[in-house]
Design a protein around this motif. Structure first.
Motif, PDB file in Angstrom:
ATOM      1  N   PHE A  87       0.822  -1.208   0.000  1.00  0.00           N
ATOM      2  CA  PHE A  87       0.000   0.000   0.000  1.00  0.00           C
ATOM      3  C   PHE A  87       0.859   1.263   0.000  1.00  0.00           C
ATOM      4  CE2 PHE A  87      -3.315  -2.942   1.754  1.00  0.00           C
ATOM      5  CZ  PHE A  87      -4.196  -2.800   0.693  1.00  0.00           C
ATOM      6  N   SER A  88       2.037   1.210   0.587  1.00  0.00           N
ATOM      7  CA  SER A  88       2.952   2.360   0.531  1.00  0.00           C
ATOM      8  C   SER A  88       3.398   2.621  -0.908  1.00  0.00           C
ATOM      9  CB  SER A  88       4.182   2.106   1.411  1.00  0.00           C
ATOM     10  OG  SER A  88       3.812   1.976   2.769  1.00  0.00           O
ATOM     11  N   LEU A  89       3.665   1.545  -1.641  1.00  0.00           N
ATOM     12  CA  LEU A  89       4.065   1.698  -3.039  1.00  0.00           C
ATOM     13  C   LEU A  89       2.908   2.244  -3.877  1.00  0.00           C
ATOM     14  CD1 LEU A  89       6.381   1.322  -5.024  1.00  0.00           C
ATOM     15  CD2 LEU A  89       5.604  -1.032  -5.386  1.00  0.00           C
ATOM     16  N   ALA A  90       1.676   1.849  -3.563  1.00  0.00           N
ATOM     17  CA  ALA A  90       0.507   2.373  -4.267  1.00  0.00           C
ATOM     18  C   ALA A  90       0.386   3.883  -4.071  1.00  0.00           C
ATOM     19  CB  ALA A  90      -0.758   1.669  -3.781  1.00  0.00           C
ATOM     20  N   ALA A  91       0.660   4.364  -2.858  1.00  0.00           N
ATOM     21  CA  ALA A  91       0.627   5.804  -2.592  1.00  0.00           C
ATOM     22  C   ALA A  91       1.728   6.524  -3.373  1.00  0.00           C
ATOM     23  CB  ALA A  91       0.774   6.064  -1.099  1.00  0.00           C
ATOM     24  N   LEU A  92       2.912   5.913  -3.447  1.00  0.00           N
ATOM     25  CA  LEU A  92       4.014   6.506  -4.208  1.00  0.00           C
ATOM     26  C   LEU A  92       3.667   6.587  -5.698  1.00  0.00           C
ATOM     27  CD1 LEU A  92       6.883   7.616  -4.175  1.00  0.00           C
ATOM     28  CD2 LEU A  92       7.728   5.260  -4.384  1.00  0.00           C
ATOM     29  N   ALA A  93       2.952   5.588  -6.211  1.00  0.00           N
ATOM     30  CA  ALA A  93       2.514   5.614  -7.610  1.00  0.00           C
ATOM     31  C   ALA A  93       1.575   6.793  -7.860  1.00  0.00           C
ATOM     32  CB  ALA A  93       1.820   4.305  -7.961  1.00  0.00           C
ATOM     33  N   ALA A  94       0.667   7.056  -6.930  1.00  0.00           N
ATOM     34  CA  ALA A  94      -0.251   8.195  -7.074  1.00  0.00           C
ATOM     35  C   ALA A  94       0.525   9.516  -7.098  1.00  0.00           C
ATOM     36  CB  ALA A  94      -1.277   8.189  -5.948  1.00  0.00           C
ATOM     37  N   ILE A  95       1.539   9.621  -6.257  1.00  0.00           N
ATOM     38  CA  ILE A  95       2.365  10.832  -6.232  1.00  0.00           C
ATOM     39  C   ILE A  95       3.088  11.004  -7.568  1.00  0.00           C
ATOM     40  CG2 ILE A  95       4.389  11.895  -5.172  1.00  0.00           C
ATOM     41  CD1 ILE A  95       3.522  10.525  -2.526  1.00  0.00           C
ATOM     42  N   THR A  96       3.576   9.898  -8.121  1.00  0.00           N
ATOM     43  CA  THR A  96       4.288   9.951  -9.406  1.00  0.00           C
ATOM     44  C   THR A  96       3.355  10.365 -10.533  1.00  0.00           C
ATOM     45  OG1 THR A  96       5.763   8.195  -8.625  1.00  0.00           O
ATOM     46  CG2 THR A  96       5.754   8.641 -10.996  1.00  0.00           C
ATOM     47  N   PHE A  97       2.138   9.823 -10.551  1.00  0.00           N
ATOM     48  CA  PHE A  97       1.148  10.241 -11.549  1.00  0.00           C
ATOM     49  C   PHE A  97       0.849  11.732 -11.425  1.00  0.00           C
ATOM     50  CE2 PHE A  97      -0.678   5.898 -12.612  1.00  0.00           C
ATOM     51  CZ  PHE A  97      -0.611   6.067 -13.988  1.00  0.00           C
ATOM     52  N   ALA A  98       0.657  12.196 -10.198  1.00  0.00           N
ATOM     53  CA  ALA A  98       0.286  13.591  -9.982  1.00  0.00           C
ATOM     54  C   ALA A  98       1.371  14.557 -10.434  1.00  0.00           C
ATOM     55  CB  ALA A  98      -0.038  13.820  -8.506  1.00  0.00           C
ATOM     56  N   GLU A 164     -12.856  16.919 -16.075  1.00  0.00           N
ATOM     57  CA  GLU A 164     -13.687  17.712 -16.980  1.00  0.00           C
ATOM     58  C   GLU A 164     -14.093  19.052 -16.368  1.00  0.00           C
ATOM     59  OE1 GLU A 164     -15.570  18.713 -20.454  1.00  0.00           O
ATOM     60  OE2 GLU A 164     -14.402  16.885 -20.125  1.00  0.00           O
ATOM     61  N   TYR A 165     -14.388  19.048 -15.097  1.00  0.00           N
ATOM     62  CA  TYR A 165     -14.983  20.242 -14.488  1.00  0.00           C
ATOM     63  C   TYR A 165     -14.106  20.918 -13.431  1.00  0.00           C
ATOM     64  CZ  TYR A 165     -19.026  18.090 -16.686  1.00  0.00           C
ATOM     65  OH  TYR A 165     -19.885  17.517 -17.595  1.00  0.00           O
ATOM     66  N   GLY A 166     -12.979  20.314 -13.050  1.00  0.00           N
ATOM     67  CA  GLY A 166     -12.126  20.895 -12.025  1.00  0.00           C
ATOM     68  C   GLY A 166     -10.808  21.375 -12.597  1.00  0.00           C
ATOM     69  N   PRO A 167      -9.965  21.955 -11.746  1.00  0.00           N
ATOM     70  CA  PRO A 167      -8.625  22.372 -12.197  1.00  0.00           C
ATOM     71  C   PRO A 167      -7.670  21.181 -12.249  1.00  0.00           C
ATOM     72  CG  PRO A 167      -8.896  22.873  -9.872  1.00  0.00           C
ATOM     73  CD  PRO A 167     -10.217  22.299 -10.335  1.00  0.00           C
ATOM     74  N   TRP A 168      -6.529  21.374 -12.879  1.00  0.00           N
ATOM     75  CA  TRP A 168      -5.455  20.374 -12.918  1.00  0.00           C
ATOM     76  C   TRP A 168      -5.983  18.965 -13.266  1.00  0.00           C
ATOM     77  CZ3 TRP A 168      -5.310  21.763  -7.208  1.00  0.00           C
ATOM     78  CH2 TRP A 168      -4.966  23.103  -7.037  1.00  0.00           C
ATOM     79  N   PRO A 169      -6.495  18.773 -14.485  1.00  0.00           N
ATOM     80  CA  PRO A 169      -7.169  17.519 -14.826  1.00  0.00           C
ATOM     81  C   PRO A 169      -6.342  16.249 -14.637  1.00  0.00           C
ATOM     82  CG  PRO A 169      -6.697  18.828 -16.783  1.00  0.00           C
ATOM     83  CD  PRO A 169      -6.469  19.714 -15.602  1.00  0.00           C
ATOM     84  N   THR A 170      -5.030  16.330 -14.818  1.00  0.00           N
ATOM     85  CA  THR A 170      -4.207  15.127 -14.663  1.00  0.00           C
ATOM     86  C   THR A 170      -3.538  15.038 -13.290  1.00  0.00           C
ATOM     87  OG1 THR A 170      -2.288  16.235 -15.664  1.00  0.00           O
ATOM     88  CG2 THR A 170      -3.745  14.995 -17.141  1.00  0.00           C
ATOM     89  N   ARG A 171      -3.883  15.952 -12.377  1.00  0.00           N
ATOM     90  CA  ARG A 171      -3.278  15.935 -11.043  1.00  0.00           C
ATOM     91  C   ARG A 171      -4.292  15.825  -9.912  1.00  0.00           C
ATOM     92  NH1 ARG A 171      -0.052  18.585 -14.404  1.00  0.00           N
ATOM     93  NH2 ARG A 171       2.216  18.369 -14.190  1.00  0.00           N
ATOM     94  N   LEU A 172      -5.379  16.592 -10.021  1.00  0.00           N
ATOM     95  CA  LEU A 172      -6.343  16.630  -8.927  1.00  0.00           C
ATOM     96  C   LEU A 172      -6.887  15.255  -8.546  1.00  0.00           C
ATOM     97  CD1 LEU A 172      -7.910  18.382  -6.944  1.00  0.00           C
ATOM     98  CD2 LEU A 172      -9.650  18.728  -8.720  1.00  0.00           C
ATOM     99  N   PRO A 173      -7.241  14.362  -9.504  1.00  0.00           N
ATOM    100  CA  PRO A 173      -7.763  13.043  -9.098  1.00  0.00           C
ATOM    101  C   PRO A 173      -6.802  12.264  -8.195  1.00  0.00           C
ATOM    102  CG  PRO A 173      -8.191  13.427 -11.421  1.00  0.00           C
ATOM    103  CD  PRO A 173      -7.287  14.524 -10.972  1.00  0.00           C
ATOM    104  N   TYR A 174      -5.504  12.364  -8.460  1.00  0.00           N
ATOM    105  CA  TYR A 174      -4.538  11.629  -7.641  1.00  0.00           C
ATOM    106  C   TYR A 174      -4.353  12.275  -6.271  1.00  0.00           C
ATOM    107  CZ  TYR A 174      -3.551   9.576 -12.165  1.00  0.00           C
ATOM    108  OH  TYR A 174      -3.682   8.936 -13.365  1.00  0.00           O
ATOM    109  N   LEU A 175      -4.475  13.595  -6.202  1.00  0.00           N
ATOM    110  CA  LEU A 175      -4.377  14.272  -4.908  1.00  0.00           C
ATOM    111  C   LEU A 175      -5.559  13.884  -4.019  1.00  0.00           C
ATOM    112  CD1 LEU A 175      -3.228  17.821  -6.088  1.00  0.00           C
ATOM    113  CD2 LEU A 175      -1.824  15.950  -5.189  1.00  0.00           C
TER     114      LEU A 175
END
Length: 398
Positions: A87-98, A164-175
């Motif tokens: 699960f720690s690695l999964a969180a790191l993956a989200a940070i990398t995507f963001a 579609e409707y928020g800011p930072w389309p490729t970052r906000l979902p991961y945050l």
């Protein structure tokens, strides 16, 4: 609070069970957040549909070796430490995507998701079966499969809406995902279920399947491969197919159709819990050709209704088929090899995600999106029909 075999005080069986179920949910939310965003990445970085499916498939191409290497480790050193690493690695993956700025970062983040899922899959499924307060393996199987389908459904839904409707389309979902993952820290206090430890041995080998269960295991794995192959199409090219058919350039709509398929899967798993595993699997396999047929007919007929019906039917087929297969595997797996057998099952299942996804992605480049989807749907439907015929000869499991 109670003491686990390790001697540390932590959560009791019931809180541990449900917290781990939530962690599974968040894991699979993370793996499908990229689905509606692939088109954004594709437009920004100018890569083909074949490369798109490679980004999707690298998840499985790293997950499978991870299962091979880590599938049996939790049987030796305990579930909790293995799960915390995953699960720690999964969180790191989200940070990398963001923070991704190019194609290499997307491949790296997706690869980390694959390794994380490979680490968690066998250990987590085994832990849930062992933590279930009443020893109900069917309930544990349902939590795994429902978390898988529900989490996978929520990912495209909220990622598409935020993009579609928020800011930072490729970052906000991961945050947002990282905030939702914060409760998983509580797994530090999870009750350990492996009382007798063995020396750590990291071996890159195929997990063993006992000879006495090979026939039933092969059928369950083949059924899971087939239903996940149909899901793979939705998770990679469905947003583009929906946009082509409906002539809408809206990330949220593409995400909604992917989510509807997975919501139908989760609903089918919930409603199908009382069914015998054989009934669930055969019903799921029977629904796939009907749903895929509707999906194909929707394009020449320009029918949004057929598209919706096909999406829901494919989802129901996926849910019932995967639930029945998971229950069968939990039923036949020996206690001392449960994580190892479960890991073997996941290897076959996830190959059903990766291999067809890559084939259909490059096929779309060669013959066009509609033709590739039609050919793929026909092949998956044929495989489902073959398995339906084979199910009549499968030995019954008590």
């Amino acid at each position: 609070m109670s003491a686990g075999p390790s001697g540390f005080y932590g959560l009791g069986r019931t809180p541990s069970f449900w917290l781990l179920g939530y962690a599974f949910l968040m894991l699979f939310v993370g793996t499908t957040i990229p689905t509606p965003l692939y088109r954004v990445y594709q437009e920004e970085l100018h890569f083909s549909s074949g490369v798109l499916t490679l980004i999707f498939a690298i998840y499985v191409l790293t997950l499978v070796p991870s299962l091979l290497a880590f599938g049996q480790i939790s049987d030796r050193i305990g579930r909790r430490s293995v799960l915390l690493i995953g699960f720690s690695l999964a969180a790191l993956a989200a940070i990398t995507f963001a923070s991704a700025q190019g194609l290499a970062a997307l491949f790296l983040a997706r690869a980390m998701q694959g390794v994380a899922t490979g680490i968690v899959a066998g250990a987590g499924s085994a832990a849930l079966a062992e933590l279930e307060p009443s020893g109900n393996s069917r309930k544990a199987s349902f939590v795994v499969t429902a978390a898988n389908a529900s989490g996978a459904a929520l990912g495209p839904l909220f990622a598409g809406a935020l993009a579609e409707y928020g800011p930072w389309p490729t970052r906000l979902p991961y945050l947002v995902l990282l905030v939702l993952m914060l409760p998983i820290v509580g797994l530090v206090g999870m009750r350990e279920t492996v009382a007798k430890r063995r020396p750590l041995a990291l071996e890159f080998r195929l997990p063993a399947v006992p000879a006495g269960i090979v026939k039933e295991f092969a059928f369950a794995s083949a059924a899971s491969f087939t239903v996940w192959a149909s899901a793979a199409m939705y998770l990679t090219l469905a947003p583009g197919y929906v946009a082509m058919l409906l002539q809408l350039d809206n990330l949220a709509v593409g995400g909604v159709f992917v989510s509807l398929m997975l919501i139908a899967s989760a609903a089918a798993q919930f409603l199908g819990r009382p069914l015998p595993f054989r009934t669930a699997m055969t019903a799921g396999l029977a629904l796939l050709p009907l749903g895929l047929g509707s999906l194909i007919l929707a394009s020449p007929l320009h029918s949004a209704a057929l598209l919706l019906v096909g999406t829901l039917v494919v989802g129901a087929g996926h849910g019932l088929g995967f639930l029945g297969a998971m229950v069968l595997v939990n039923k036949i797996a020996p206690e001392t090899q449960r994580a190892e057998v479960t890991s073997s099952f996941y290897i076959v299942s996830y190959l059903g995600v990766a291999l067809p996804a890559v084939a259909i992605g490059f096929g779309a480049q060669l013959v066009g999106l509609f033709a590739a989807v039609a050919i793929f749907s026909a092949l998956v439907s044929l495989l489902a029909i073959v398995l339906l015929a084979a199910s009549r000869r499968m030995v019954s499991v008590g």
